[in-house]
Motif scaffolding. Structure first.
Motif, mmCIF file in Angstrom:
data_model
loop_
_atom_site.group_PDB
_atom_site.id
_atom_site.type_symbol
_atom_site.label_atom_id
_atom_site.label_comp_id
_atom_site.label_asym_id
_atom_site.label_seq_id
_atom_site.Cartn_x
_atom_site.Cartn_y
_atom_site.Cartn_z
ATOM 1 N N ASP A 1 1.433 2.252 0.266
ATOM 2 C CA ASP A 1 0.410 1.576 1.062
ATOM 3 C C ASP A 1 -0.649 0.868 0.214
ATOM 4 O O ASP A 1 -1.777 0.683 0.648
ATOM 5 C CB ASP A 1 -0.264 2.579 2.007
ATOM 6 N N VAL A 2 -0.290 0.468 -1.006
ATOM 7 C CA VAL A 2 -1.214 -0.255 -1.871
ATOM 8 C C VAL A 2 -1.068 -1.754 -1.618
ATOM 9 O O VAL A 2 0.047 -2.265 -1.547
ATOM 10 C CB VAL A 2 -0.929 0.059 -3.362
ATOM 11 N N LEU A 3 -2.197 -2.455 -1.489
ATOM 12 C CA LEU A 3 -2.165 -3.898 -1.270
ATOM 13 C C LEU A 3 -1.599 -4.581 -2.516
ATOM 14 O O LEU A 3 -2.013 -4.287 -3.639
ATOM 15 C CB LEU A 3 -3.566 -4.421 -0.973
ATOM 16 N N ILE B 1 -6.978 -6.726 -6.623
ATOM 17 C CA ILE B 1 -5.560 -6.407 -6.406
ATOM 18 C C ILE B 1 -4.856 -6.433 -7.760
ATOM 19 O O ILE B 1 -4.939 -7.423 -8.491
ATOM 20 C CB ILE B 1 -4.900 -7.422 -5.453
ATOM 21 N N ARG C 1 3.108 -4.543 6.223
ATOM 22 C CA ARG C 1 2.006 -5.134 6.994
ATOM 23 C C ARG C 1 1.368 -6.243 6.144
ATOM 24 O O ARG C 1 0.997 -6.004 4.989
ATOM 25 C CB ARG C 1 0.971 -4.068 7.353
ATOM 26 N N ARG D 1 -1.512 -4.683 -8.018
ATOM 27 C CA ARG D 1 -0.072 -4.542 -7.789
ATOM 28 C C ARG D 1 0.564 -5.914 -7.598
ATOM 29 O O ARG D 1 0.074 -6.735 -6.838
ATOM 30 C CB ARG D 1 0.167 -3.669 -6.544
ATOM 31 N N ALA E 1 4.023 0.296 3.625
ATOM 32 C CA ALA E 1 3.681 1.635 4.097
ATOM 33 C C ALA E 1 4.642 2.703 3.597
ATOM 34 O O ALA E 1 4.250 3.836 3.327
ATOM 35 C CB ALA E 1 3.631 1.643 5.623
ATOM 36 N N ASN F 1 0.470 -8.046 0.991
ATOM 37 C CA ASN F 1 0.893 -7.073 1.990
ATOM 38 C C ASN F 1 0.761 -5.639 1.509
ATOM 39 O O ASN F 1 0.599 -5.369 0.312
ATOM 40 C CB ASN F 1 2.327 -7.351 2.483
ATOM 41 N N ASN F 2 0.808 -4.724 2.457
ATOM 42 C CA ASN F 2 0.885 -3.287 2.197
ATOM 43 C C ASN F 2 2.292 -2.836 2.549
ATOM 44 O O ASN F 2 2.828 -3.226 3.591
ATOM 45 C CB ASN F 2 -0.088 -2.503 3.092
#
Length: 222
Positions: free
Chosen positions: A112-114, A149, A82, A151, A108, A105-106
């Protein structure tokens, strides 16, 4: 150069052959850069069509560009990605630089980490990319301290047969995402110091008509 001259092994090389061989690598570099730009342009349009619920772009006709984007789209669907932003400009006033990250993005299917994502079509996964994405992350965090953020993910996309897709997580073993980003950011700042301190000294000793025109409010683009 060798790619150009190898077929001529065993024959007499002319002056034109040697001149063409000397510039062959530049032509190949320019061609690779063109492919990379085409991949980025398509993926930007593809992502924005998802973010804004628009019409998806037509698939590229160049087989090398098509190979790269089809691999990325397949991975995107497999992991239920996403998107939040695409081709986003970030800047740091504290350290005076500006850049454009490929997307946020995430994923999933993972955790699910941005994350900040960057695509590369080069054949080599350079460690410089770690510093580059750390610069993006720290600029974002300076602009959005309420939503940091840490990641960072690099996608090495194939543009020819025999080259595999690689999803490279920039987290070091034994370190968190934040610790890894802060560590790589130190390398980024070292590079920035070279641009700010060493480069002007070199230019000061060049002929005046060869110097780059800069003003004191220059923001370095990364």
């Amino acid at each position: 150069m060798w790619d150009y001259l190898e077929p001529k092994v065993g024959s007499v090389l002319t002056h034109d052959d040697l001149c063409a061989g000397r510039t062959a690598h530049m032509k190949k570099k320019d061609e690779a850069a063109g492919i990379g730009r085409a991949v980025h342009d398509f993926l930007d349009a593809h992502l924005k069509s998802q973010i804004h619920f628009g019409e998806p772009p037509a698939l590229p006709t160049d087989p090398r560009v098509l190979m790269a984007v089809e691999v990325y789209i397949a991975e995107e669907r497999r992991h239920n990605v996403r998107y939040l932003e695409s081709e986003l400009i970030v800047a740091s006033m504290a350290n005076r630089y500006i850049g454009m990250l490929d997307n946020l993005n995430n994923v999933a299917s993972i955790d699910d980490v941005l994350a900040i994502n960057d695509y590369k079509t080069s054949n080599v996964l350079s460690k410089v990319y770690r510093a580059q994405t750390a610069g993006y992350a720290m600029a974002w965090n300076e602009m959005h301290p309420e939503r940091p953020i840490w990641r960072r993910v690099i996608h090495k996309l194939p543009k020819e047969a025999g080259v595999e897709y690689l999803r490279y997580d920039c987290k070091y073993n034994g370190m968190t995402d934040e610790e890894s980003t802060r560590f790589d950011f130190q390398a980024f700042l070292c590079g920035l110091w070279l641009l700010n301190s060493w480069d002007p000294v070199v230019e000061a000793h060049m002929p005046e008509d060869k110097r780059k025109k800069k003003d004191h409010l220059k923001l370095w683009k990364v």
